[in-house]
Enzyme design. Sequence first.
Site, mmCIF file in Angstrom:
data_model
loop_
_atom_site.group_PDB
_atom_site.id
_atom_site.type_symbol
_atom_site.label_atom_id
_atom_site.label_comp_id
_atom_site.label_asym_id
_atom_site.label_seq_id
_atom_site.Cartn_x
_atom_site.Cartn_y
_atom_site.Cartn_z
ATOM 1 N N GLU A 298 40.386 25.690 51.833
ATOM 2 C CA GLU A 298 41.040 24.458 52.269
ATOM 3 C C GLU A 298 41.532 24.492 53.711
ATOM 4 O OE1 GLU A 298 42.058 26.709 50.018
ATOM 5 O OE2 GLU A 298 44.238 26.936 49.943
ATOM 6 N N HIS A 322 39.021 19.462 44.938
ATOM 7 C CA HIS A 322 39.964 20.591 44.936
ATOM 8 C C HIS A 322 40.413 20.935 46.361
ATOM 9 C CE1 HIS A 322 41.571 24.473 43.323
ATOM 10 N NE2 HIS A 322 41.318 24.865 44.559
ATOM 11 N N GLU A 323 39.460 21.127 47.249
ATOM 12 C CA GLU A 323 39.847 21.520 48.613
ATOM 13 C C GLU A 323 40.612 20.389 49.306
ATOM 14 O OE1 GLU A 323 39.706 24.511 48.802
ATOM 15 O OE2 GLU A 323 38.116 24.961 47.374
ATOM 16 N N HIS A 326 44.243 20.320 48.221
ATOM 17 C CA HIS A 326 45.068 21.328 48.902
ATOM 18 C C HIS A 326 45.746 20.758 50.156
ATOM 19 C CE1 HIS A 326 44.803 25.155 46.873
ATOM 20 N NE2 HIS A 326 43.490 25.187 46.876
ATOM 21 N N GLU A 345 47.529 26.756 43.783
ATOM 22 C CA GLU A 345 46.298 26.566 43.008
ATOM 23 C C GLU A 345 46.510 25.768 41.721
ATOM 24 O OE1 GLU A 345 43.651 26.946 44.450
ATOM 25 O OE2 GLU A 345 44.063 28.381 46.050
ATOM 26 N N ASP A 400 43.447 40.196 46.577
ATOM 27 C CA ASP A 400 42.019 39.955 46.315
ATOM 28 C C ASP A 400 41.580 40.490 44.952
ATOM 29 O OD1 ASP A 400 41.765 38.932 48.858
ATOM 30 O OD2 ASP A 400 40.983 40.807 49.709
ATOM 31 N N TYR A 408 45.284 28.944 38.502
ATOM 32 C CA TYR A 408 44.575 27.659 38.526
ATOM 33 C C TYR A 408 44.798 26.870 37.239
ATOM 34 C CZ TYR A 408 41.913 29.380 42.560
ATOM 35 O OH TYR A 408 41.547 29.849 43.784
HETATM 36 N N1 BES Z 1 42.203 28.706 48.356
HETATM 37 C C1 BES Z 1 41.190 28.942 47.415
HETATM 38 C C2 BES Z 1 40.370 30.168 47.703
HETATM 39 C C3 BES Z 1 41.165 31.447 47.745
HETATM 40 C C4 BES Z 1 42.209 31.677 46.850
HETATM 41 C C5 BES Z 1 40.829 32.417 48.659
HETATM 42 C C6 BES Z 1 42.924 32.873 46.921
HETATM 43 C C7 BES Z 1 41.528 33.614 48.718
HETATM 44 C C8 BES Z 1 42.582 33.840 47.847
HETATM 45 C C9 BES Z 1 40.271 27.738 47.263
HETATM 46 O O1 BES Z 1 40.938 26.526 47.346
HETATM 47 C C10 BES Z 1 39.729 27.788 45.869
HETATM 48 O O2 BES Z 1 40.514 27.738 44.965
HETATM 49 N N2 BES Z 1 38.431 27.870 45.723
HETATM 50 C C11 BES Z 1 37.798 27.855 44.420
HETATM 51 C C12 BES Z 1 37.507 26.417 44.086
HETATM 52 C C13 BES Z 1 37.345 26.076 42.657
HETATM 53 C C14 BES Z 1 38.513 26.438 41.816
HETATM 54 C C15 BES Z 1 37.085 24.574 42.533
HETATM 55 C C16 BES Z 1 36.530 28.673 44.527
HETATM 56 O O3 BES Z 1 36.217 29.095 45.626
HETATM 57 O O4 BES Z 1 35.880 28.896 43.530
HETATM 58 ZN ZN ZN Z 2 42.240 26.316 45.647
#
Ligand code: BES
Ligand code: ZN
Length: 627
Positions: A298, A322-323, A326, A345, A400, A408
């Site tokens: 995001e 989703h993005e 955010h 999330e 990570d 979520y």
């Molecule tokens: N912000 C996150 C990605 C993220 C979270 C990166 C924690 C590093 C640490 C992004 O918004 C996200 O949630 N992406 C998901 C989207 C899905 C849930 C629709 C993805 O990448 O799968």
């Molecule tokens: Zn997210």
Amino acid sequence: MTKTVLLASITAILLMACSPAPQSTSDEHSVKAPKDQIEKGKDYHSFANPDEVIVEHIDLDLTADFDKQQLIGTATLTTKRIDEQADTLVLDTRGLTILSVTDGKQAVEFSLDKADPNLGSALRIKLPANANQVTIEYHTSPDASGAQWLTAAQTAGKQHPFLFTQAQAVHARSFIPLQDSPQVRVTYNATIRTPKDLMAVMSAANDPNAERDGVYEFTMPQPIPSYLIALAVGDLHFKAMGKRTGIYSEPSLLDAAAAEFEDTESMLEVTEQTYGPYSWDRYDLLILPPSFPFGGMENPRLSFITPTVIAGDKSLVALIAHELAHSWSGNTVTNATWRDLWLNEGFTTYLTYRIMEMIYGEDRYNMEAVLGYQDLQADIASLDPNDQILAIDLRGRNPDDVFSNIPYEKGALFLREIEHKIGRDNFDQFLLNYFEHFAFKSITTDQFITYLDNTLLKTYASKLDKKRIQQWIFEPGIPEGAPVPESDAFTKVDDARQAWLAGNKQAAAIDTQNWTVHQWLYFLNNMPESLDQTQIAELDDAFGLTQSKNNEIAHSWLMIAVKNEYKPAYDRLYDYLTSIGRNKLVKPLYRELSKTAEGKAFAKRAFEQAKPGYHPLTVKANQGFVE
Ligand code: BES
Ligand code: ZN
């Protein structure tokens, strides 16, 4: 080397030689802080000292050197002293080479601590009295954890190299020396120098018509946390979708992406109508090469998006909702520490479902909610109870490594319960107020709870229960009596699957003509763990699943193939693993393959071939499965 640089380098070497042992390592964190006492609001994933001196603004001047695979240049940090006595600015770095630090006029003393494997090295800068700016001359390392340098061959167009950064959670420090904590918000300006035929974009105001002269200027006037600083450089072009929305991508993907995501402008409008004005001016999407390790990120004003969701039928655009969401939950109101990630999330996942319903209707909302709920149940069944807690204890751990559906889907389910209890309109009003109340602030779970106490728990005292809210946030599992999403559209899918499994119906006789991608996913995801080869072959013959062009359907199918060693799908599996770097899609396949010796050998072959093109995070997340 100039005299100042030389002097500063010598000072640095001297200081390093006699610098104290690192202040703390992740292991020490867990030893020092017993499990029952998490210091509220303390960021256990940053060495920075914002309570003494806080960085408020960053000016970057960086050259993207594709030959060296390094960002080279300066970061000038404008600071404010919170504690008048403080004489040291502590920053986070990881794998950076610091060439000099000056206060604009002369060299300033600095030292770099020994590296912690999860957190990198603290950079300690002696702040001259009265100075409120330091300029750090540095370069990144080619294997920076937060940047991926792709060769031309690894891009769609095959003509030009590509660079992108991914800072969340703690990787901004691998390309900028800064206070890498989500509770520190900065504005930034940047000058990015690139090879002449490439274009740079950032999580800032972008100019699609910028002259391609190799020098690009950016401003981000709103204060953002460091994990939202982002840069990409490549053969990027722009195509508008709506008044405030457009696509940046390599030329060959522009039209397909603009068609796939054409509803972005409407998503932006309905979200504003429901949750208050959009704070970030434009909302554009950057389509990355397939090695992008996430579905989306995001980055403000410019979400970074995997190309694997361009399915041709808008079936996977929940990612865009989703993005976009955010922009409210995450970018406007931000988690103060990684323990509070669920505030980003969970709220965003809740908003995603709502946006999808507003644009595509209730059936889609219900189907996506059921699929999300099933993902959540799978995690609840397999995760350690401590990792099922929304306000998770991450001390001594790398964020990570703790990625799951809990922040979520459990977060979203919690909000859905409140919505059901007080009514949708009232809950929407609450969210709108919440986003306004905490706008441009970074908040902890405890601040959220206090806010809830002062608002909903007062207004709806008879409907909400403080104890139950504590249970949702601080205990594992899903509280009994929580909402259970349901979808009528899935009933006939269950019937079809059962009839087929019972041998009462041939696969080819199932009426799948009008099935949506979600129905296919539900059909496949709920197959028994073990099927026999003739059954799998029958499905494949009837529906051509091995050749599915939808990356999510292909993923679900390949999981079935691996679990049952269905070899006719293995060429496709190999191709899938070596062409996609999105962790959510490849990691479960590697994990499943690693369970047998033969599977592991196959996984190893695919991994070794794919590795040069994988992002550092994808390499790290999967290499354990092939060793
Ligand atoms: N912000 C996150 C990605 C993220 C979270 C990166 C924690 C590093 C640490 C992004 O918004 C996200 O949630 N992406 C998901 C989207 C899905 C849930 C629709 C993805 O990448 O799968
Ligand atoms: Zn997210």
